[in-house]
Design an enzyme around this catalytic site. Structure first.
Site, PDB file in Angstrom:
ATOM      1  N   TYR A  55       0.361  -1.480   0.286  1.00  0.00           N
ATOM      2  CA  TYR A  55       0.285  -0.411   0.278  1.00  0.00           C
ATOM      3  C   TYR A  55       0.777   1.180  -0.104  1.00  0.00           C
ATOM      4  O   TYR A  55       1.960   1.436   0.812  1.00  0.00           O
ATOM      5  CB  TYR A  55      -1.084   0.024   1.328  1.00  0.00           C
ATOM      6  CG  TYR A  55      -2.136  -0.372   1.001  1.00  0.00           C
ATOM      7  CD1 TYR A  55      -2.956   0.925   0.195  1.00  0.00           C
ATOM      8  CD2 TYR A  55      -2.974  -1.144   1.268  1.00  0.00           C
ATOM      9  CE1 TYR A  55      -4.217   0.969  -0.469  1.00  0.00           C
ATOM     10  CE2 TYR A  55      -4.910  -1.107   0.649  1.00  0.00           C
ATOM     11  CZ  TYR A  55      -5.039  -0.483  -0.114  1.00  0.00           C
ATOM     12  OH  TYR A  55      -6.554  -0.232  -0.470  1.00  0.00           O
ATOM     13  N   GLU A  57      -0.191   4.832  -0.418  1.00  0.00           N
ATOM     14  CA  GLU A  57      -0.894   6.095  -0.758  1.00  0.00           C
ATOM     15  C   GLU A  57      -0.442   7.189  -0.006  1.00  0.00           C
ATOM     16  O   GLU A  57       0.367   7.727   0.585  1.00  0.00           O
ATOM     17  CB  GLU A  57      -1.995   5.927   0.077  1.00  0.00           C
ATOM     18  CG  GLU A  57      -3.565   4.882   0.466  1.00  0.00           C
ATOM     19  CD  GLU A  57      -4.577   4.793   0.848  1.00  0.00           C
ATOM     20  OE1 GLU A  57      -4.625   6.367   2.064  1.00  0.00           O
ATOM     21  OE2 GLU A  57      -5.606   4.795   0.791  1.00  0.00           O
ATOM     22  N   ASP A 201      -6.382  14.216 -25.376  1.00  0.00           N
ATOM     23  CA  ASP A 201      -6.160  12.461 -25.045  1.00  0.00           C
ATOM     24  C   ASP A 201      -5.929  12.007 -25.671  1.00  0.00           C
ATOM     25  O   ASP A 201      -6.581  11.114 -26.612  1.00  0.00           O
ATOM     26  CB  ASP A 201      -7.570  12.593 -24.314  1.00  0.00           C
ATOM     27  CG  ASP A 201      -7.986  10.933 -24.152  1.00  0.00           C
ATOM     28  OD1 ASP A 201      -6.868   9.391 -23.340  1.00  0.00           O
ATOM     29  OD2 ASP A 201      -8.599  10.639 -23.536  1.00  0.00           O
ATOM     30  N   THR A 228      -3.286   6.565 -21.485  1.00  0.00           N
ATOM     31  CA  THR A 228      -3.344   4.947 -20.850  1.00  0.00           C
ATOM     32  C   THR A 228      -1.904   4.395 -21.358  1.00  0.00           C
ATOM     33  O   THR A 228      -1.399   4.537 -22.650  1.00  0.00           O
ATOM     34  CB  THR A 228      -3.918   3.896 -21.439  1.00  0.00           C
ATOM     35  OG1 THR A 228      -4.459   3.931 -22.640  1.00  0.00           O
ATOM     36  CG2 THR A 228      -5.823   4.428 -21.352  1.00  0.00           C
ATOM     37  N   LYS A 231      -2.256   1.181 -23.947  1.00  0.00           N
ATOM     38  CA  LYS A 231      -2.681   0.504 -26.062  1.00  0.00           C
ATOM     39  C   LYS A 231      -0.989   0.955 -26.399  1.00  0.00           C
ATOM     40  O   LYS A 231      -0.258  -0.211 -26.591  1.00  0.00           O
ATOM     41  CB  LYS A 231      -3.457   1.893 -26.721  1.00  0.00           C
ATOM     42  CG  LYS A 231      -4.335   1.840 -25.373  1.00  0.00           C
ATOM     43  CD  LYS A 231      -5.757   2.340 -25.999  1.00  0.00           C
ATOM     44  CE  LYS A 231      -6.806   2.131 -25.250  1.00  0.00           C
ATOM     45  NZ  LYS A 231      -8.447   3.256 -24.892  1.00  0.00           N
ATOM     46  N   ARG A 237      -1.782  -2.067 -18.043  1.00  0.00           N
ATOM     47  CA  ARG A 237      -3.291  -1.019 -18.198  1.00  0.00           C
ATOM     48  C   ARG A 237      -3.400  -0.255 -16.906  1.00  0.00           C
ATOM     49  O   ARG A 237      -3.260  -0.603 -15.726  1.00  0.00           O
ATOM     50  CB  ARG A 237      -4.384  -2.180 -17.810  1.00  0.00           C
ATOM     51  CG  ARG A 237      -3.823  -3.620 -18.410  1.00  0.00           C
ATOM     52  CD  ARG A 237      -5.626  -3.973 -18.715  1.00  0.00           C
ATOM     53  NE  ARG A 237      -6.679  -2.969 -19.858  1.00  0.00           N
ATOM     54  CZ  ARG A 237      -6.833  -3.273 -20.902  1.00  0.00           C
ATOM     55  NH1 ARG A 237      -6.075  -4.010 -21.504  1.00  0.00           N
ATOM     56  NH2 ARG A 237      -7.916  -2.526 -21.196  1.00  0.00           N
TER      57      ARG A 237
HETATM   58  C1  LIG Z   1      -8.971   3.692 -24.048  1.00  0.00           C
HETATM   59  C2  LIG Z   1      -9.365   5.007 -24.187  1.00  0.00           C
HETATM   60  C3  LIG Z   1      -9.447   5.849 -22.500  1.00  0.00           C
HETATM   61  C4  LIG Z   1      -9.783   4.742 -21.511  1.00  0.00           C
HETATM   62  O1  LIG Z   1      -9.513   3.476 -21.337  1.00  0.00           O
HETATM   63  P1  LIG Z   1      -9.470   3.137 -20.063  1.00  0.00           P
HETATM   64  O2  LIG Z   1      -8.222   2.215 -19.397  1.00  0.00           O
HETATM   65  O3  LIG Z   1     -10.333   1.596 -20.416  1.00  0.00           O
HETATM   66  O4  LIG Z   1     -10.772   3.083 -18.744  1.00  0.00           O
HETATM   67  C5  LIG Z   1      -9.406   6.890 -22.308  1.00  0.00           C
HETATM   68  N1  LIG Z   1      -9.790   7.607 -23.865  1.00  0.00           N
HETATM   69  C6  LIG Z   1      -9.256   7.806 -24.698  1.00  0.00           C
HETATM   70  C7  LIG Z   1      -8.912   8.214 -25.688  1.00  0.00           C
HETATM   71  C8  LIG Z   1      -9.508   6.158 -25.225  1.00  0.00           C
HETATM   72  O5  LIG Z   1      -8.554   5.327 -26.405  1.00  0.00           O
END
Ligand SMILES: *Cc1c(COP(=O)(O)O)cnc(C)c1O
Length: 419
Positions: A55, A57, A201, A228, A231, A237
């Protein structure tokens, strides 16, 4: 790994069967969902490491529990590497995934009820960019810009007019299903005009930014970039918020204690490993190949009569209008390709007349296949198989034949960690 499998198969054969089944699925099929990838074996090991026991925090040097000597080191390493990869001043690597990452930015920089200007969902924006079904859509006032019918470009005169009319406090760009790079300077100029924050994003394509084959929003002076880690970056993740130094305290407070409790230190170790890989010269080669593969796959599909949104791609992804090309909705196309060992996902297209679970298109991407070592020659094969399967939806024998060819190709390109 082997020892772990032996242990699990002996102690919990029920769970083991699902794991073995999923391994085989990943081994024998080609993953073409653009948001997916195969992470590094080192990351798989980090995820299964003792960092999951801890943990932590708070933040390095300011924790609420003892015993943080090594968690502080790993989190600092991840933060420093994130700043080095993306050329930014501050990084928060604690968001548990992409959705809480974006929520933390909105809640940290804005007040409920504030206006956010973002891309429309059916034109490429993410659920967390204010889709009415998301909680963020209830908390903030989202105004949406769309892409042009025809070429699919973003019309900045329209974005500017919306900004002047609605006075957003945040101008948001980035997407989940749009195959083009973005003009960040244009977004920044509009945001400056109305005194709004700028946020990108880059969840889908951050690996291509890191690899230098797509533009970096920080070069245009953006305030915040979120991504993220799982990807195109190939990590575990998780999520990261990158920002200017001045916004660091508000962002950090928003993630913890605002939105989350203990960070997942095993994931943060995996993020540090991933970012170390992204700094190495080989990652530039990978990113360039992801892009070259996507362009080649797009050109080959277009040559076989497949209609692509915006006509092609500047990134790792393609959005195909299967309804227009084959008279097949995206769900049917996804199911037919699944039967042939090709994993894709149904996708809504701009102003889709069809419902979300039976939309007009599918989305394809090259990060995972490129991770296996596939190149342009394999993209030519893939395009041929996709077009054949979709052109003959009643031909089950065709799908079985393609499935066998796919399995054979997969044998030549093993999944990292599953050799
Ligand atoms: C995949 C994605 C997210 C969310 O990610 P999660 O890990 O699935 O919650 C947010 N914004 C964009 C543009 C994404 O492609």
């Amino acid at each position: 790994m082997r020892a772990f499998y032996d242990l699990l198969s002996a102690t919990d054969p029920e769970v083991f069967a699902t794991l073995a089944g999923e391994e085989n699925r990943q081994r024998l099929g080609i993953e073409l969902i653009p948001s997916e990838n195969y992470t590094y074996p080192e990351v798989l090991a980090a995820l299964g490491s003792v960092f999951t026991n801890k943990y932590s925090e708070g933040y390095p040097g300011r924790r609420y529990y003892g015993g943080q000597e090594f968690t502080d080191q790993i989190e600092n390493l991840a933060r420093q590497r994130a700043c080095a990869v993306f050329g930014c001043e501050h990084a928060n690597v604690q968001p548990l995934s992409g959705s809480p990452m974006n929520q933390a930015v909105y809640l940290g920089l804005l007040e409920p009820g504030d206006t956010i200007l973002a891309m429309d969902l059916s034109h490429g924006g993410h659920l967390t960019h204010g889709a009415p079904v998301s909680h963020m859509g209830r908390l903030f006032n989202f105004v949406r810009y769309k892409t042009n019918p025809g070429d699919g470009a973003i019309d900045f005169d329209v974005v500017r007019a919306l900004a002047r009319e609605h006075k957003p406090r945040l101008v948001l760009c980035g997407y989940t299903s749009y195959p083009r790079d973005l003009d960040y300077a244009a977004f920044k100029a509009i945001a400056d005009e109305v005194g709004a924050y700028t946020m990108c994003d880059a969840s889908h394509y951050a690996g291509l930014v890191a690899g230098g084959v797509m533009r970096n929003p920080f070069d245009a002076g953006f305030d915040v970039v979120t991504t993220t880690s799982h990807k195109s970056l190939r990590g575990p993740r998780g999520g990261m918020i990158l920002c200017r130094k001045a916004l660091g305290p508000a962002i950090d407070k928003s993630v913890f204690p605002g939105l989350q409790g203990g960070p997942h230190m095993n994931v943060i170790a995996g993020i540090a490993i991933t970012l170390g890989k992204a700094l190495a010269p080989e990652f530039k080669v990978y990113a360039a190949q992801v892009l070259a593969n996507a362009r080649r796959l797009g050109a080959e599909l277009a040559g076989r009569g497949v209609s692509l949104i915006t006509g092609g791609t500047d990134n790792h992804m393609l959005v195909a209008n299967t309804q227009a090309s084959f008279g097949l909705d995206g769900r049917t196309a996804e199911e037919l390709l699944d039967e042939a060992g090709l994993t894709t996902n149904k996708q809504i297209i701009p102003d889709d007349p069809n419902p979300p679970l039976r939309p007009s298109g599918i989305r394809l991407g090259t990060p995972a296949a490129t991770t296996r070592g596939m190149g342009e020659a394999e993209m030519v094969k893939l395009a041929g198989w996709i077009a054949e399967v979709l052109a003959s939806p009643t031909d089950a024998a065709k799908r079985a034949a393609v499935r066998a060819e796919v399995a054979q190709l997969c044998g030549r390109f093993p999944v990292p960690g599953l050799e």
